[in-house]
Scaffold this motif. Structure first.
Motif, PDB file in Angstrom:
ATOM      1  N   MET A  78     -11.792  -1.755   2.386  1.00  0.00           N
ATOM      2  CA  MET A  78     -10.567  -2.139   2.463  1.00  0.00           C
ATOM      3  C   MET A  78      -9.850  -1.386   1.437  1.00  0.00           C
ATOM      4  O   MET A  78     -10.586  -1.148  -0.206  1.00  0.00           O
ATOM      5  N   SER A  79      -8.342  -0.786   1.188  1.00  0.00           N
ATOM      6  CA  SER A  79      -7.976  -0.408  -0.130  1.00  0.00           C
ATOM      7  C   SER A  79      -6.561  -0.591  -0.405  1.00  0.00           C
ATOM      8  O   SER A  79      -6.121  -1.851   0.768  1.00  0.00           O
ATOM      9  N   LEU A  80      -5.905  -0.683  -1.449  1.00  0.00           N
ATOM     10  CA  LEU A  80      -4.734  -1.049  -1.633  1.00  0.00           C
ATOM     11  C   LEU A  80      -3.586   0.734  -0.820  1.00  0.00           C
ATOM     12  O   LEU A  80      -4.020   1.239  -0.892  1.00  0.00           O
ATOM     13  N   LEU A  81      -2.608  -0.303  -0.248  1.00  0.00           N
ATOM     14  CA  LEU A  81      -1.562   0.747   0.328  1.00  0.00           C
ATOM     15  C   LEU A  81      -0.626   0.665  -0.699  1.00  0.00           C
ATOM     16  O   LEU A  81       0.300  -0.259  -0.504  1.00  0.00           O
ATOM     17  N   LEU A  82       0.381   2.151  -0.870  1.00  0.00           N
ATOM     18  CA  LEU A  82       1.577   1.999  -1.539  1.00  0.00           C
ATOM     19  C   LEU A  82       1.866   2.889  -0.495  1.00  0.00           C
ATOM     20  O   LEU A  82       2.401   3.708   0.173  1.00  0.00           O
ATOM     21  N   ILE A  83       3.538   2.493   0.073  1.00  0.00           N
ATOM     22  CA  ILE A  83       4.552   2.824   1.159  1.00  0.00           C
ATOM     23  C   ILE A  83       4.898   3.593   0.578  1.00  0.00           C
ATOM     24  O   ILE A  83       5.698   3.409  -0.882  1.00  0.00           O
ATOM     25  N   HIS A  84       5.298   4.479   0.552  1.00  0.00           N
ATOM     26  CA  HIS A  84       5.788   5.558  -0.226  1.00  0.00           C
ATOM     27  C   HIS A  84       7.231   6.076   1.125  1.00  0.00           C
ATOM     28  O   HIS A  84       7.326   6.534   1.809  1.00  0.00           O
ATOM     29  N   SER A  85       8.567   5.547  -0.304  1.00  0.00           N
ATOM     30  CA  SER A  85       9.896   5.104   1.271  1.00  0.00           C
ATOM     31  C   SER A  85      10.515   6.194   0.830  1.00  0.00           C
ATOM     32  O   SER A  85      11.305   5.632   1.548  1.00  0.00           O
ATOM     33  N   HIS A  86      10.527   7.461  -0.414  1.00  0.00           N
ATOM     34  CA  HIS A  86      11.516   7.734  -0.512  1.00  0.00           C
ATOM     35  C   HIS A  86      11.095   9.817  -0.611  1.00  0.00           C
ATOM     36  O   HIS A  86       9.711   9.218  -0.432  1.00  0.00           O
ATOM     37  N   PHE A  87      12.343  10.528  -1.041  1.00  0.00           N
ATOM     38  CA  PHE A  87      11.719  12.124  -0.567  1.00  0.00           C
ATOM     39  C   PHE A  87      11.001  11.986  -2.568  1.00  0.00           C
ATOM     40  O   PHE A  87      11.638  11.361  -3.120  1.00  0.00           O
ATOM     41  N   GLY A  88      10.120  13.416  -2.261  1.00  0.00           N
ATOM     42  CA  GLY A  88       9.840  13.637  -3.246  1.00  0.00           C
ATOM     43  C   GLY A  88       8.460  12.914  -3.775  1.00  0.00           C
ATOM     44  O   GLY A  88       7.686  12.309  -2.861  1.00  0.00           O
ATOM     45  N   PRO A  89       7.784  12.720  -4.267  1.00  0.00           N
ATOM     46  CA  PRO A  89       6.125  12.954  -5.164  1.00  0.00           C
ATOM     47  C   PRO A  89       6.635  11.483  -4.835  1.00  0.00           C
ATOM     48  O   PRO A  89       7.214  10.665  -5.715  1.00  0.00           O
ATOM     49  N   ILE A  90       5.069  10.632  -5.199  1.00  0.00           N
ATOM     50  CA  ILE A  90       4.841   9.109  -5.352  1.00  0.00           C
ATOM     51  C   ILE A  90       4.494   9.386  -6.874  1.00  0.00           C
ATOM     52  O   ILE A  90       4.993   9.610  -7.430  1.00  0.00           O
ATOM     53  N   PRO A  91       5.495   7.842  -6.281  1.00  0.00           N
ATOM     54  CA  PRO A  91       6.289   7.018  -7.963  1.00  0.00           C
ATOM     55  C   PRO A  91       5.536   7.381  -8.832  1.00  0.00           C
ATOM     56  O   PRO A  91       3.712   7.674  -8.951  1.00  0.00           O
ATOM     57  N   ALA A  92       5.349   7.725 -10.210  1.00  0.00           N
ATOM     58  CA  ALA A  92       4.049   8.918 -11.272  1.00  0.00           C
ATOM     59  C   ALA A  92       3.215   7.868 -11.976  1.00  0.00           C
ATOM     60  O   ALA A  92       2.274   8.550 -12.209  1.00  0.00           O
ATOM     61  N   ALA A 128      -6.421  -2.277   4.751  1.00  0.00           N
ATOM     62  CA  ALA A 128      -5.371  -2.309   3.161  1.00  0.00           C
ATOM     63  C   ALA A 128      -5.603  -3.818   3.013  1.00  0.00           C
ATOM     64  O   ALA A 128      -5.345  -5.395   4.395  1.00  0.00           O
ATOM     65  N   SER A 129      -6.093  -4.167   1.669  1.00  0.00           N
ATOM     66  CA  SER A 129      -6.394  -5.852   1.343  1.00  0.00           C
ATOM     67  C   SER A 129      -4.843  -6.020   0.187  1.00  0.00           C
ATOM     68  O   SER A 129      -4.692  -7.500  -0.674  1.00  0.00           O
ATOM     69  N   GLY A 130      -4.307  -5.072  -0.062  1.00  0.00           N
ATOM     70  CA  GLY A 130      -3.370  -4.756  -0.612  1.00  0.00           C
ATOM     71  C   GLY A 130      -1.814  -4.215  -0.472  1.00  0.00           C
ATOM     72  O   GLY A 130      -2.726  -3.117   0.029  1.00  0.00           O
ATOM     73  N   LEU A 131      -1.235  -4.437  -0.965  1.00  0.00           N
ATOM     74  CA  LEU A 131       0.091  -3.296  -0.293  1.00  0.00           C
ATOM     75  C   LEU A 131       1.087  -3.728  -1.573  1.00  0.00           C
ATOM     76  O   LEU A 131       1.042  -4.118  -1.850  1.00  0.00           O
ATOM     77  N   ILE A 132       2.007  -2.278  -1.472  1.00  0.00           N
ATOM     78  CA  ILE A 132       3.140  -1.648  -2.767  1.00  0.00           C
ATOM     79  C   ILE A 132       3.671  -1.056  -2.094  1.00  0.00           C
ATOM     80  O   ILE A 132       4.060  -0.491  -1.942  1.00  0.00           O
ATOM     81  N   THR A 133       5.456  -2.205  -2.074  1.00  0.00           N
ATOM     82  CA  THR A 133       6.218  -1.468  -1.564  1.00  0.00           C
ATOM     83  C   THR A 133       7.431  -1.234  -2.573  1.00  0.00           C
ATOM     84  O   THR A 133       7.314  -2.191  -3.493  1.00  0.00           O
ATOM     85  N   THR A 134       8.523  -0.124  -2.897  1.00  0.00           N
ATOM     86  CA  THR A 134       9.184   0.151  -3.537  1.00  0.00           C
ATOM     87  C   THR A 134      10.572  -1.151  -3.696  1.00  0.00           C
ATOM     88  O   THR A 134      10.956  -1.144  -2.274  1.00  0.00           O
ATOM     89  N   ASP A 186      -2.814 -13.039   6.478  1.00  0.00           N
ATOM     90  CA  ASP A 186      -3.189 -14.040   6.695  1.00  0.00           C
ATOM     91  C   ASP A 186      -4.810 -13.893   5.992  1.00  0.00           C
ATOM     92  O   ASP A 186      -5.684 -15.243   6.656  1.00  0.00           O
ATOM     93  N   ARG A 187      -5.525 -12.745   6.798  1.00  0.00           N
ATOM     94  CA  ARG A 187      -6.922 -12.533   5.432  1.00  0.00           C
ATOM     95  C   ARG A 187      -6.839 -12.706   3.907  1.00  0.00           C
ATOM     96  O   ARG A 187      -7.876 -12.867   4.056  1.00  0.00           O
ATOM     97  N   GLY A 188      -6.391 -12.778   3.768  1.00  0.00           N
ATOM     98  CA  GLY A 188      -6.021 -13.049   1.971  1.00  0.00           C
ATOM     99  C   GLY A 188      -5.388 -11.898   1.180  1.00  0.00           C
ATOM    100  O   GLY A 188      -5.488 -11.716  -0.113  1.00  0.00           O
ATOM    101  N   GLY A 189      -4.754 -10.931   2.091  1.00  0.00           N
ATOM    102  CA  GLY A 189      -4.261  -9.929   0.980  1.00  0.00           C
ATOM    103  C   GLY A 189      -3.460 -10.175   0.373  1.00  0.00           C
ATOM    104  O   GLY A 189      -2.456 -11.468   0.641  1.00  0.00           O
ATOM    105  N   ARG A 190      -2.777  -9.588  -0.297  1.00  0.00           N
ATOM    106  CA  ARG A 190      -1.634  -9.652  -1.329  1.00  0.00           C
ATOM    107  C   ARG A 190      -0.380  -8.049  -1.112  1.00  0.00           C
ATOM    108  O   ARG A 190      -0.886  -7.191  -1.279  1.00  0.00           O
TER     109      ARG A 190
END
Length: 204
Positions: free
Chosen positions: A1-15, A42-48, A68-72
């Motif tokens: 399992m990994s952390l998932l960062l959703i990249h929602s804008h143009f340009g690079p990943i948030p620094a 994914a076990s975790g998720l970050i959205t901007t 439901d699997r205990g993700g964050r």
């Protein structure tokens, strides 16, 4: 399992998150390329704050399964869609003045340990960058930071009855703030703590 960062804008990943992605501690996926498989892995998720919430509704089932699997899920921004039962839409402050941007710690939380909330009230001497409203606290949620004299919950942490947790910050991406507070000094919210919370390494 990994952390998932959703990249929602143009340009690079948030620094602030680029190092974690480069080191393989998180995966970055452009929002338009998201699939159910990304949530399964994914076990975790970050959205901007840039999240396309209308488009993201299509992933509600996969999101709920991850939780439901205990993700964050660490959510930045104004909640404008009810992705999960119990969530409600963003409420802006009404005709705010400077005092309405005052921040108060309502409960201790590992993401904010040792950080004076007043140090986050201003950025380069201007108030309001941290947030100008709140996402309503779900039943059973833990208010973490209050805004204004009414201590409205601009930050909260919610252990869902069905499993998993959601942390909501109703403003600009909290991990990227310098927290410049003028004479109060400078502090910020370390991205490492957000990553650790999403990974379940720090609790709640």
């Amino acid at each position: 399992m990994s952390l998932l960062l959703i990249h929602s804008h143009f340009g690079p990943i948030p620094a602030p998150y680029a190092a974690a992605v480069a080191e393989g501690r998180a995966r970055s996926v452009r929002e338009r390329n998201l699939t159910a498989a990304d949530f399964i892995a994914a076990s975790g998720l970050i959205t901007t704050q840039h999240l396309d919430q209308i488009g993201f509704l299509a992933h509600s089932t996969a999101l709920q399964s991850m939780l439901d699997r205990g993700g964050r899920w660490f959510f930045n921004g104004h909640m404008l869609r009810r992705f999960v039962d119990g969530l409600d839409v963003y409420r802006p402050l009404s005709k705010p003045k400077r005092a309405d941007y005052a921040l108060t710690r309502l409960s201790e939380h590992p993401i904010f340990a040792g950080i004076d909330p007043t140090s986050l009230e201003e950025n380069n001497g201007v108030a309001g960058f941290y947030g100008r409203g709140y996402n309503p606290l779900p039943p059973g949620g833990q208010p973490v930071t209050g805004i204004g004299p009414d201590l409205l919950p601009i930050d909260w942490d919610w252990a869902l009855p069905s499993g998993g947790r959601i942390f909501s910050h109703a403003g600009n991406d909290v991990g990227g703030m310098t927290g410049q507070g003028g004479s109060r000094g400078t502090s910020g919210v370390p991205v490492e703590r957000i990553l650790a919370w999403c990974a379940g390494e720090i609790c709640p």
